[in-house]
Scaffold this motif. Structure first.
Motif, PDB file in Angstrom:
ATOM      1  N   LEU A  19      52.765  42.801  29.469  1.00 49.66           N
ATOM      2  CA  LEU A  19      52.140  44.072  29.853  1.00 49.66           C
ATOM      3  C   LEU A  19      50.616  43.950  29.842  1.00 49.66           C
ATOM      4  CD1 LEU A  19      54.347  46.601  27.847  1.00 49.66           C
ATOM      5  CD2 LEU A  19      54.302  46.312  30.327  1.00 49.66           C
ATOM      6  N   GLU A  20      50.083  43.343  28.791  1.00 44.41           N
ATOM      7  CA  GLU A  20      48.637  43.183  28.694  1.00 44.41           C
ATOM      8  C   GLU A  20      48.105  42.287  29.809  1.00 44.41           C
ATOM      9  OE1 GLU A  20      48.245  41.691  24.720  1.00 44.41           O
ATOM     10  OE2 GLU A  20      48.617  43.650  23.817  1.00 44.41           O
ATOM     11  N   GLN A  21      48.832  41.219  30.136  1.00 40.29           N
ATOM     12  CA  GLN A  21      48.396  40.327  31.209  1.00 40.29           C
ATOM     13  C   GLN A  21      48.450  41.034  32.564  1.00 40.29           C
ATOM     14  OE1 GLN A  21      50.929  36.922  30.585  1.00 40.29           O
ATOM     15  NE2 GLN A  21      49.555  36.020  29.073  1.00 40.29           N
ATOM     16  N   SER A  22      49.436  41.898  32.752  1.00 39.68           N
ATOM     17  CA  SER A  22      49.508  42.666  33.996  1.00 39.68           C
ATOM     18  C   SER A  22      48.309  43.596  34.121  1.00 39.68           C
ATOM     19  CB  SER A  22      50.803  43.483  34.044  1.00 39.68           C
ATOM     20  OG  SER A  22      51.922  42.643  34.089  1.00 39.68           O
ATOM     21  N   GLN A  23      47.929  44.206  33.008  1.00 43.49           N
ATOM     22  CA  GLN A  23      46.756  45.084  33.027  1.00 43.49           C
ATOM     23  C   GLN A  23      45.500  44.270  33.330  1.00 43.49           C
ATOM     24  OE1 GLN A  23      45.696  46.996  29.341  1.00 43.49           O
ATOM     25  NE2 GLN A  23      44.241  48.354  30.333  1.00 43.49           N
ATOM     26  N   GLN A  24      45.363  43.104  32.721  1.00 51.01           N
ATOM     27  CA  GLN A  24      44.197  42.261  32.979  1.00 51.01           C
ATOM     28  C   GLN A  24      44.147  41.837  34.447  1.00 51.01           C
ATOM     29  OE1 GLN A  24      44.707  39.110  30.124  1.00 51.01           O
ATOM     30  NE2 GLN A  24      43.877  40.309  28.425  1.00 51.01           N
ATOM     31  N   ALA A  25      45.305  41.521  35.026  1.00 45.30           N
ATOM     32  CA  ALA A  25      45.349  41.132  36.440  1.00 45.30           C
ATOM     33  C   ALA A  25      44.899  42.297  37.320  1.00 45.30           C
ATOM     34  CB  ALA A  25      46.752  40.683  36.823  1.00 45.30           C
ATOM     35  N   LEU A  26      45.321  43.510  36.982  1.00 46.68           N
ATOM     36  CA  LEU A  26      44.901  44.687  37.741  1.00 46.68           C
ATOM     37  C   LEU A  26      43.387  44.875  37.634  1.00 46.68           C
ATOM     38  CD1 LEU A  26      45.539  47.243  39.378  1.00 46.68           C
ATOM     39  CD2 LEU A  26      45.920  48.418  37.206  1.00 46.68           C
ATOM     40  N   GLU A  27      42.853  44.741  36.421  1.00 45.45           N
ATOM     41  CA  GLU A  27      41.412  44.894  36.236  1.00 45.45           C
ATOM     42  C   GLU A  27      40.642  43.836  37.031  1.00 45.45           C
ATOM     43  OE1 GLU A  27      40.997  44.702  31.994  1.00 45.45           O
ATOM     44  OE2 GLU A  27      41.650  46.779  31.715  1.00 45.45           O
ATOM     45  N   GLN A  28      41.156  42.612  37.044  1.00 47.53           N
ATOM     46  CA  GLN A  28      40.489  41.547  37.794  1.00 47.53           C
ATOM     47  C   GLN A  28      40.539  41.818  39.288  1.00 47.53           C
ATOM     48  OE1 GLN A  28      42.464  38.014  36.380  1.00 47.53           O
ATOM     49  NE2 GLN A  28      41.198  37.873  34.546  1.00 47.53           N
ATOM     50  N   SER A  29      41.649  42.338  39.780  1.00 42.72           N
ATOM     51  CA  SER A  29      41.729  42.626  41.218  1.00 42.72           C
ATOM     52  C   SER A  29      40.767  43.752  41.593  1.00 42.72           C
ATOM     53  CB  SER A  29      43.165  42.956  41.636  1.00 42.72           C
ATOM     54  OG  SER A  29      43.592  44.185  41.084  1.00 42.72           O
ATOM     55  N   VAL A  30      40.594  44.727  40.713  1.00 41.86           N
ATOM     56  CA  VAL A  30      39.621  45.803  40.958  1.00 41.86           C
ATOM     57  C   VAL A  30      38.204  45.221  40.962  1.00 41.86           C
ATOM     58  CG1 VAL A  30      38.581  47.874  39.937  1.00 41.86           C
ATOM     59  CG2 VAL A  30      41.066  47.688  40.130  1.00 41.86           C
ATOM     60  N   ASP A  31      37.922  44.329  40.015  1.00 38.30           N
ATOM     61  CA  ASP A  31      36.609  43.686  39.973  1.00 38.30           C
ATOM     62  C   ASP A  31      36.342  42.907  41.264  1.00 38.30           C
ATOM     63  OD1 ASP A  31      36.021  44.673  37.480  1.00 38.30           O
ATOM     64  OD2 ASP A  31      36.570  42.839  36.401  1.00 38.30           O
ATOM     65  N   ILE A  32      37.349  42.225  41.755  1.00 37.66           N
ATOM     66  CA  ILE A  32      37.198  41.464  43.002  1.00 37.66           C
ATOM     67  C   ILE A  32      36.886  42.419  44.152  1.00 37.66           C
ATOM     68  CG2 ILE A  32      38.456  40.097  44.715  1.00 37.66           C
ATOM     69  CD1 ILE A  32      39.843  38.706  42.312  1.00 37.66           C
ATOM     70  N   GLY A  33      37.579  43.549  44.205  1.00 39.36           N
ATOM     71  CA  GLY A  33      37.302  44.545  45.242  1.00 39.36           C
ATOM     72  C   GLY A  33      35.871  45.047  45.174  1.00 39.36           C
ATOM     73  N   GLN A  34      35.381  45.279  43.967  1.00 38.44           N
ATOM     74  CA  GLN A  34      33.999  45.740  43.803  1.00 38.44           C
ATOM     75  C   GLN A  34      33.014  44.646  44.221  1.00 38.44           C
ATOM     76  OE1 GLN A  34      34.298  46.893  39.669  1.00 38.44           O
ATOM     77  NE2 GLN A  34      34.542  49.049  40.192  1.00 38.44           N
ATOM     78  N   GLN A  35      33.317  43.413  43.889  1.00 39.59           N
ATOM     79  CA  GLN A  35      32.441  42.307  44.281  1.00 39.59           C
ATOM     80  C   GLN A  35      32.409  42.158  45.798  1.00 39.59           C
ATOM     81  OE1 GLN A  35      33.934  38.923  42.114  1.00 39.59           O
ATOM     82  NE2 GLN A  35      33.180  39.668  40.158  1.00 39.59           N
ATOM     83  N   ILE A  36      33.546  42.350  46.437  1.00 46.72           N
ATOM     84  CA  ILE A  36      33.595  42.269  47.903  1.00 46.72           C
ATOM     85  C   ILE A  36      32.736  43.373  48.512  1.00 46.72           C
ATOM     86  CG2 ILE A  36      35.111  42.617  49.904  1.00 46.72           C
ATOM     87  CD1 ILE A  36      37.283  41.099  48.306  1.00 46.72           C
ATOM     88  N   SER A  37      32.826  44.578  47.965  1.00 49.20           N
ATOM     89  CA  SER A  37      32.005  45.685  48.467  1.00 49.20           C
ATOM     90  C   SER A  37      30.522  45.381  48.299  1.00 49.20           C
ATOM     91  CB  SER A  37      32.352  46.977  47.719  1.00 49.20           C
ATOM     92  OG  SER A  37      33.667  47.370  47.997  1.00 49.20           O
TER      93      SER A  37
END
Length: 182
Positions: A19-37
């Motif tokens: 569960l914690e790793q899934s949350q971390q993966a979600l946070e990383q994907s959001v960070d990637i989206g922000q970096q792309i923007s």
């Protein structure tokens, strides 16, 4: 006594880590989206500067050509009007260029800000839900471990009772064998 709770606790711990790793993966994907923007915004600025330099270079080339034509005898009057029209056209082009990129940049920044706000809310909600889930998960683990401990205790009691019954049966058998011999 055999420890049945250790595999159960290990299973629950692995589930929580997942569960914690899934949350971390979600946070990383959001960070990637922000970096792309952010990269897109930076790229837009670079693109604007590059195009503006091209327009200015073109304007300077045309001005140099007009300077060369103007040096010809009798061409200075016609070139003055032409230069004024061309300079006005380039000014309008550069103003329009700046306005267009300002509008695009503002829209993109607004979209990025909205995306950042929505993802922040999403991450906060996911974190709250994960906290509740982990809390319920830990409670379930505690109940499971307690139930297994109780069941193990009951099994031990039954084994002890079975051993007592077996010992009584053996005693009765021995007593019966002695009674028969006597």
């Amino acid at each position: 006594m055999i420890d049945y709770t250790s595999p159960i606790q290990t299973t629950f711990e692995l589930q929580r880590r997942s569960l914690e790793q899934s949350q971390q993966a979600l946070e990383q994907s959001v960070d990637i989206g922000q970096q792309i923007s952010e990269s897109l915004l930076a790229g837009l600025d670079s693109q604007e500067q590059f195009q503006r330099r091209l327009v200015e270079l073109n304007r300077d080339t045309v001005a140099s050509a007009l300077d060369a034509i103007e040096s010809l005898p009798g061409a200075d009057v016609a070139v003055d009007d032409l230069r004024e029209n061309i300079d006005d056209g380039y000014e309008r082009l550069l103003d329009g260029h700046e306005e267009a990129f300002d509008n695009i940049s503002a829209e993109l920044e607004d979209g990025t800000d909205s995306y950042d706000d929505l993802t922040a809310e999403l991450l906060e909600t996911v974190e709250e839900q994960l906290d509740l889930l982990v809390e319920a998960h830990e409670e379930l683990e505690a109940q499971s471990v307690e139930a297994v401990d109780e069941l193990a205790g009951q099994v031990e009691e039954l084994q002890d009772q079975a051993e007592d019954v077996q010992a009584q049966i053996e005693q009765v058998s021995e007593d019966a064998a002695r009674a028969v011999e006597a």
